[in-house]
Scaffold this active site. Structure first.
Site, mmCIF file in Angstrom:
data_model
loop_
_atom_site.group_PDB
_atom_site.id
_atom_site.type_symbol
_atom_site.label_atom_id
_atom_site.label_comp_id
_atom_site.label_asym_id
_atom_site.label_seq_id
_atom_site.Cartn_x
_atom_site.Cartn_y
_atom_site.Cartn_z
ATOM 1 N N GLY A 70 29.136 73.602 -26.018
ATOM 2 C CA GLY A 70 30.569 73.433 -26.177
ATOM 3 C C GLY A 70 30.962 73.510 -27.638
ATOM 4 N N GLY A 118 26.375 72.988 -23.145
ATOM 5 C CA GLY A 118 27.330 73.581 -22.220
ATOM 6 C C GLY A 118 26.905 74.924 -21.664
ATOM 7 N N GLU A 141 21.794 67.013 -27.371
ATOM 8 C CA GLU A 141 22.928 66.123 -27.644
ATOM 9 C C GLU A 141 22.591 64.896 -28.487
ATOM 10 O OE1 GLU A 141 24.044 68.791 -24.390
ATOM 11 O OE2 GLU A 141 22.254 67.600 -24.804
ATOM 12 N N ASP A 149 25.047 66.200 -20.922
ATOM 13 C CA ASP A 149 26.125 66.224 -19.929
ATOM 14 C C ASP A 149 26.069 67.530 -19.162
ATOM 15 O OD1 ASP A 149 26.982 67.793 -22.123
ATOM 16 O OD2 ASP A 149 29.086 67.287 -21.806
#
Length: 355
Positions: A70, A118, A141, A149
């Site tokens: 992301g 992502g 992350e 996530d």
């Protein structure tokens, strides 16, 4: 769905019954923004209902990779402001991840080069996942004070043994062969055969393309190290895991994964203590959740809680904004992380993500 202009962040077209999506921010290694998430969601929704579209093919523009994750700098600015953009971005992104996970038609994701965060979310929940010898996959992350996530904890909690815990706590990248061994991918196609493979998917269907171009993957380095990984990552806490890694490194002294265990411990020691503790808890909770949707709901709670944390902003600042690579974590040590702080990450996001 009509083609979009070449300067758009996502290119969408249909050719010979195949819906083709190209993530198109090559200078940013196709990092996802809200426009790309919305565009892919819209395309899937339309193609799901369109009987003329038989399959979906996902690729990334440029030579560096499918998707580096992301656009976390945008999330950084949101976290420092009213947090609304970040919350909406994750809401929409996780709905997209779930949609990909239940998409009934063949969803062929070409995971060449860098596939992080992502990028894993838009690819590894598909039902036909292709890697190459150039694949560099990971959920990094914890290095920015965040927690895996995009359904990552669903996949990480379901790897053989504790390979997923190792990948999550180190944040280290793994190979295409490792991705297949860990359940993040299905098929191996050599990088230099990808153009022919992609053309074959469009002209003759993905099954014939795989029959013609897929090969036996190389041996997985991570799978070969599972004996010490399973032993070292079984501890109840990250502190115990670190101690077991150090102990194994001392005992093995250069053989039987000793060097790798030492390197893993060194890497984990640089990561955000609170992010490490929450990540371990998130993966262990995810193992007991039954569906990708349930895990995504948990991840949404954790991500929203991260918005208010010190380490999320500090981690992105250090790695991607000021780029001094010297994050000042708070709390600074694992022994300063208490259970209440961990539990707070799993409280309702009010409102929670719904499907």
């Amino acid at each position: 769905m009509a083609d979009v202009a070449e300067n758009e962040d996502i290119l969408v077209s249909v050719r010979n019954g195949v819906g083709i999506v190209t993530l198109n921010r090559p200078k940013a290694i196709n990092s996802l923004n809200d426009v790309m998430v919305a565009g892919l969601q819209q395309a899937l929704t339309e193609w799901e209902r369109n009987d003329e579209v038989k399959a979906v093919l996902l690729t990334g523009a440029g030579e560096r990779g499918l998707c580096a994750g992301g656009d976390v700098v945008a999330l950084y600015h949101s976290a420092k402001g009213d947090k609304a953009y970040a919350r909406k971005f994750w809401w929409d992104e996780y709905l997209l991840n779930a949609h990909i996970g239940r998409f009934a038609k063949p969803y062929i994701a070409v995971m060449d080069g860098i596939v992080m965060g992502g990028g894993v979310g838009v690819a590894a929940h598909g039902n036909v996942r292709v890697v190459t010898e150039k694949t560099k996959m990971g959920m990094p992350e914890v290095g920015i004070g965040f927690i895996p996530d995009v359904g990552g904890t669903y996949l990480l909690s379901r790897t053989p043994g504790l390979l997923g815990v190792h990948a999550a706590l180190t944040g280290a990248p793994f190979s295409g062969a490792d991705a297949i061994a860990m359940g993040f991918a299905d098929h191996f196609v050599p990088h230099d055969r990808l153009p022919d493979f992609i053309e074959a998917v469009v002209t003759g269907g993905h099954e014939d393309a795989l029959n013609s171009y897929a090969e036996e993957p190389p041996e997985s380095d991570l799978l070969a190290q599972r004996h010490w990984i399973d032993s070292c990552y079984a501890g109840d806490t990250v502190e115990q895991i670190l101690a077991d890694l150090r102990s194994h490194a001392d005992e093995a002294q250069g053989h039987d994964g000793g060097n790798a265990a030492a390197a893993a411990a060194d890497l984990i020691a640089t990561r955000s203590p609170i992010a490490l503790a929450v990540t371990l808890t998130a993966i262990r909770r995810a193992a007991h959740l039954h569906t990708l949707e349930e895990v995504l709901q948990q991840e949404f709670r954790v991500s929203v809680a991260s918005l208010a944390s010190h380490d999320f902003v500090e981690g992105i600042r250090a790695q991607l904004v000021d780029k001094d690579r010297n994050p000042q974590w708070s709390p600074a040590t694992l022994d300063a992380v208490d259970e209440a702080a961990i539990d707070a990450y799993f409280a309702s996001a009010d409102p929670d993500l719904t499907f």
